[in-house]
Enzyme design. Structure first.
Site, mmCIF file in Angstrom:
data_model
loop_
_atom_site.group_PDB
_atom_site.id
_atom_site.type_symbol
_atom_site.label_atom_id
_atom_site.label_comp_id
_atom_site.label_asym_id
_atom_site.label_seq_id
_atom_site.Cartn_x
_atom_site.Cartn_y
_atom_site.Cartn_z
ATOM 1 N N ASP A 99 24.752 -22.246 91.649
ATOM 2 C CA ASP A 99 24.841 -20.887 91.613
ATOM 3 C C ASP A 99 25.326 -20.404 89.715
ATOM 4 O OD1 ASP A 99 27.433 -22.903 91.172
ATOM 5 O OD2 ASP A 99 28.063 -21.180 92.767
ATOM 6 N N SER A 100 25.144 -21.357 88.845
ATOM 7 C CA SER A 100 25.875 -20.970 87.130
ATOM 8 C C SER A 100 25.295 -20.196 87.048
ATOM 9 C CB SER A 100 25.659 -22.489 86.757
ATOM 10 O OG SER A 100 24.648 -22.531 86.852
ATOM 11 N N ASP A 138 21.616 -24.787 95.840
ATOM 12 C CA ASP A 138 23.260 -24.481 95.892
ATOM 13 C C ASP A 138 23.353 -23.023 96.893
ATOM 14 O OD1 ASP A 138 25.581 -24.903 94.691
ATOM 15 O OD2 ASP A 138 25.849 -24.664 92.963
ATOM 16 N N GLU A 237 32.862 -33.505 89.748
ATOM 17 C CA GLU A 237 32.873 -32.973 88.407
ATOM 18 C C GLU A 237 33.713 -32.988 87.966
ATOM 19 O OE1 GLU A 237 31.956 -28.835 86.762
ATOM 20 O OE2 GLU A 237 31.197 -29.181 88.718
#
Length: 358
Positions: A99-100, A138, A237
């Site tokens: 989704d980046s 994602d 992350e």
């Protein structure tokens, strides 16, 4: 006049993995085709054809076998056909349609803005550019958090419409029911714990997780929970390296690190970040290593193109399509005969005046 023959040209194929040593041969074959007259007359670049990937399709079993042999797993994001092609050609194991892309491909402020339909469209483009890598879609914010049924419906759309091989979702213990429901129907799930960007507001921004003993225990609990729920791997992350290393040892599934040090089973980065495909001055997270400067190279190429067009030095003869001289001579004669030059304005005025005086 002679008839015109139309030649059907097969579209360019999807990229295959090409080692640096094989590049001269690879381009030599392309040049040979050009010299033999097999020239593409259009800029159309289709998704299929003769040049498919030479490596075997990466499957869930492939990834598990690699992890069992402690072979490091590579993951990279892609958001469209070209970015998938280059990741595929470089031999990346897993491609994440993250989704980046909301920010790097669509210019949005953050990932919360991208919609499910937009993600599915990008996912389809990526899958057209990759035929060997394991593609993961994602799940965007708002498409899976309500209940397991919503999560399953979204995951099924990524498989059916997006053509992905697996899905990723953010969250630990709170997402266990969703992960379990999706996994039960045979859809592989990549979990994501530690810093979860979709929930960054609840963390007070993009902050490192697990820096305290209590925080590290929480990350471990989340990782164990998603493993128990059926996730095939988990992204860690923004977690201290030693914490991520210990969590990796305690899990039976692979860990994919991003800002979590070198102790994970594999790594993932955003392609635009690591290739330098962004304007100067943009902030990069500490964990990103920039391996290239795509923006600068693209800028140089586009600037040179602009300058040559302005100077009239592009295009040159080698960039134009040939026409037999006799055909052009005939065309010129037809134009001269059939398209008489327009009468000058003064002649028209004289004709009008003469007509008015009659």
């Amino acid at each position: 006049m002679k008839s015109i023959a139309f030649v059907a040209v097969r579209p360019l194929a999807r990229a295959r993995f090409v080692s640096p040593a094989a590049l001269p041969v690879f381009f030599g074959q392309a040049n040979a085709k050009r010299d033999a007259g097999q020239v593409r007359w259009s800029s159309y670049n289709g998704p299929s054809g003769e040049s498919k990937s030479s490596r075997k399709k990466v499957t869930l079993n492939t990834l598990r076998s690699m992890a069992a042999k402690q072979e490091r797993l590579t993951m990279l994001t892609a958001h469209d056909f070209p970015s998938a092609q280059v990741a595929e050609a470089a031999g990346i194991d897993m491609i994440l349609v993250g989704d980046s892309l909301a920010m790097v491909a669509m210019g949005m402020e953050d990932t919360s803005e991208v919609t499910l339909d937009e993600m599915l469209s990008h996912c389809r483009s990526v899958c057209r550019g990759s035929n060997a890598a394991f593609v993961i879609g994602d799940l965007p914010m708002g498409s899976y958090e309500i209940d397991p049924s919503q999560a399953l419906e979204t995951a099924q759309r990524f498989i059916k419409e997006g053509r992905a091989s697996a899905v990723k979702l953010e969250g630990g213990t709170s997402m266990v029911p969703a992960i379990r429901r999706i996994s039960e129907v045979g859809i592989p799930v990549l979990a994501h714990v530690g810093l979860t960007p979709q929930r960054s507001n609840s963390f007070g921004g993009f902050r490192v997780q697990g820096k305290s003993c209590a925080g590290a225990i929480e990350v471990l609990r989340d990782a164990l929970a998603v493993q128990e729920a059926g996730a095939f791997a988990v992204v860690l992350e923004a977690v201290p390296e030693e914490v991520a290393r210990l969590i990796t040892k305690k899990l039976e599934i692979p860990t994919i690190g991003i800002g979590a040090g070198n102790g994970c089973s594999g790594q993932v980065l955003v392609q635009a970040d690591m290739t330098g495909n962004f304007p100067p001055g943009r902030f990069l997270p500490k964990f990103v290593k920039q391996y290239g400067n795509v923006f600068e190279e693209s800028f140089k190429a586009i600037k040179s193109y602009r300058d040559e067009v302005k100077a009239g030095t592009y295009p040159q003869s080698q960039h134009t399509y040939p026409m037999p001289q006799e055909e052009f001579a005939e065309f010129e004669r037809v134009v001269e005969r059939e398209m008489r030059p327009a009468r000058p304005a003064q002649d028209i005025r004289k004709a009008i005046a003469a007509a008015a005086g009659r």
